[in-house]
Design an enzyme around this catalytic site. Sequence first.
Site, PDB file in Angstrom:
ATOM      1  N   CYS A   1      12.719   0.348   2.467  1.00 22.01           N
ATOM      2  CA  CYS A   1      12.082   1.410   1.683  1.00 22.01           C
ATOM      3  C   CYS A   1      12.463   2.714   2.382  1.00 22.01           C
ATOM      4  O   CYS A   1      12.380   2.809   3.617  1.00 22.01           O
ATOM      5  CB  CYS A   1      10.568   1.229   1.702  1.00 22.01           C
ATOM      6  SG  CYS A   1       9.640   2.658   1.112  1.00 22.01           S
TER       7      CYS A   1
ATOM      8  N   CYS B   1      15.692   5.202  -3.571  1.00 20.10           N
ATOM      9  CA  CYS B   1      14.436   4.459  -3.564  1.00 20.10           C
ATOM     10  C   CYS B   1      14.747   3.016  -3.946  1.00 20.10           C
ATOM     11  O   CYS B   1      15.283   2.756  -5.032  1.00 20.10           O
ATOM     12  CB  CYS B   1      13.499   5.099  -4.595  1.00 20.10           C
ATOM     13  SG  CYS B   1      11.924   4.261  -4.808  1.00 20.10           S
TER      14      CYS B   1
HETATM   15  N1  DGL Z   1      10.730   5.114  -1.110  1.00 23.86           N
HETATM   16  C1  DGL Z   1      10.529   4.026  -1.982  1.00 23.86           C
HETATM   17  C2  DGL Z   1      11.475   2.861  -1.682  1.00 23.86           C
HETATM   18  O1  DGL Z   1      12.532   3.056  -1.125  1.00 23.86           O
HETATM   19  C3  DGL Z   1       9.182   3.514  -2.354  1.00 23.86           C
HETATM   20  C4  DGL Z   1       7.890   4.126  -1.986  1.00 23.86           C
HETATM   21  C5  DGL Z   1       6.810   3.976  -3.043  1.00 23.86           C
HETATM   22  O2  DGL Z   1       6.105   2.953  -3.111  1.00 23.86           O
HETATM   23  O3  DGL Z   1       6.718   4.908  -3.812  1.00 23.86           O
HETATM   24  O4  DGL Z   1      11.214   1.754  -2.021  1.00 23.86           O
END
Ligand code: DGL
Length: 260
Positions: free
Chosen positions: A186, A75
């Site tokens: 993301c 993430c």
């Molecule tokens: N999957 C997450 C990222 O790579 C973020 C998503 C969220 O806002 O929770 O930034």
Amino acid sequence: MMDRHRPIGIFDSGMGGISVLGEAIRMLPTENFIYYGDSANAPYGPKSKEEVTQLCEAICDHFVERQVKAIVIACNTATSAAAEYLRTKYTDIPVIGMEPALKPAVEMLDEGAVLVLATEMTLREEKFLNLCDRIAKEREVLKLACPSFVALVEEGITQGPEAERVIKDCLGGVDLSHVKAIVLGCTHFVFLRQAVANVVGSHVGIFDGNYGTVKHLLDLLEARGEHDMTKHEATIEIINSGGMPLVLQSQKLLNIYKPL
Ligand code: DGL
């Protein structure tokens, strides 16, 4: 448990990191994985740095109890908020973070702008601003927060007219005429790669950080003598704070993951 057979912990705010898990299974097929999706607390993007750090710490404490040999923060948002802190807390285990794949995008381009799609937190935090300074000084970098993309993927929608409508709405305010590359900054957005391509056209290159992150994990495990290459039945455990229906949804996403 023998050191090399210990699992690798991978986590995200929800479904997005499943794309990193998919890449990790592809590149490290004999390793055991525990994936933790925190869908009960998603999205992380609009939360404060402190709140995201606390959520990440609770997940990593769980991983440490389960004796993981490495932690992957799948993430970009959680990496910006908490990677530094987590590395000071868990000094015995490598903690691998993610950042938007700006470098390969800039290297590929002779001209034109790069558009980085990510969460509000990733785009405003120092880590990303420093990356832009280091890598893309000579290049026009446009940034766009796309919280609606996270919501789509959390609902399991990755393609079709609804996904493309949400993407069109979000990109509506951006002048795409000189954008030559898009960085999916993301992990949720990786599942929307084809839908984004349908909206922007095939002349725009699309990049994500999954391969680079897993390659870094592999290099670290090899350097520590902990890469498990023995032939055994590898286990993949998926946990989701939102409960069983979201575990099942994660499994569906894992089945449709396609590498770049
Ligand atoms: N999957 C997450 C990222 O790579 C973020 C998503 C969220 O806002 O929770 O930034």
